[in-house]
Design an enzyme around this catalytic site. Structure first.
Site, mmCIF file in Angstrom:
data_model
loop_
_atom_site.group_PDB
_atom_site.id
_atom_site.type_symbol
_atom_site.label_atom_id
_atom_site.label_comp_id
_atom_site.label_asym_id
_atom_site.label_seq_id
_atom_site.Cartn_x
_atom_site.Cartn_y
_atom_site.Cartn_z
ATOM 1 N N ALA A 1 0.540 -1.332 0.088
ATOM 2 C CA ALA A 1 -0.244 -0.595 -0.181
ATOM 3 C C ALA A 1 0.764 1.020 0.282
ATOM 4 C CB ALA A 1 -0.889 -0.203 0.980
ATOM 5 N N TYR B 1 11.124 -13.865 -12.661
ATOM 6 C CA TYR B 1 9.426 -13.073 -12.620
ATOM 7 C C TYR B 1 8.429 -13.663 -13.046
ATOM 8 C CZ TYR B 1 6.435 -9.055 -11.962
ATOM 9 O OH TYR B 1 5.534 -7.765 -11.774
#
Length: 226
Positions: A12, A136
């Site tokens: 966040a 990834y």
């Protein structure tokens, strides 16, 4: 007046996670942010400081969370390298942040998500495979498998689980030196995806109109996958 819905959002403090947290706050949600550094909007939300590269610390940190109408795993990190130069440490780091942290997060909160709740994992269009991003890509591909499995498990409770998979997005991660081996390619639409657009799609999945969408991966890539 009913209590505001509560969302737990990882990552966040920056990028897509910050955009999602801000969008939900603006829509009247109560948000608990989980990140290593304090969110910009920390004064508007609860904040649990956790380094998601250490998912073993996450379960205890979540103990005070009494309920979550929505759980969003947006934390991410990217390291890039081609065959012959792969780093085991980098691969393990991405696995911990993307997969292991998602596993601990949702496993810990599953019994605290009410019937009709929502789970969104932020994946990547890269999950289908891109040269130089194999480590990834595999961590993001794993999210789709977990989401489909969890969606089937939670369907009897009307809890939906989905993956939002953006293409090149204008976030600090795009400029991280750790991914310099694979510079971003501008999508066919001529611009990068905006974090706010990913937040908008996430908001749809968390809202009443998203209640029939589960076990899916929704790609938002500006045409990159065409």
């Amino acid at each position: 007046m009913p209590e505001p819905r509560h969302a737990v959002v990882t990552g966040a403090s920056s990028g897509i996670g910050a955009a999602i947290a801000t969008r939900l706050l603006d829509e009247g949600w109560r948000v608990t942010g989980i990140s290593r550094t304090a969110p910009v909007a920390a004064e508007r939300m609860g904040w649990i400081p956790v380094d998601l590269a250490r998912p073993e610390a996450l379960r205890a940190a979540l103990a005070p969370v009494t309920g979550a109408d929505a759980v969003v795993h947006a934390a991410g990190v990217q390291r890039s390298a081609r065959l012959g130069g792969l780093s085991t440490a980098d691969g393990e780091l991405m696995w911990r942040v993307h997969v292991a942290a998602a596993e601990v997060l949702v496993d810990s909160l599953a019994d605290r998500i009410p019937d009709g709740g929502r789970v969104v994992l932020v994946g990547s269009r890269t999950m289908t495979g891109v040269p130089g991003k194999s480590q990834y890509a595999v961590t993001k591909a794993a999210l789709a498998a977990m989401a489909r499995s969890w969606a089937a498990e939670l369907a009897p409770r009307a809890v939906t689980v989905n993956v939002v998979a953006p293409g090149p997005t204008d976030t600090p991660m795009l400029r991280d030196p750790g991914r310099s081996a694979t510079p971003p390619v501008l999508p066919p639409l001529g611009r990068l995806v905006r974090p706010e657009e990913v937040a908008g799609l996430t908001s749809f999945l968390l809202g009443p109109e998203g209640g029939s969408t589960t076990g899916q991966t929704l790609v938002m890539c500006g045409g990159t996958s065409l």
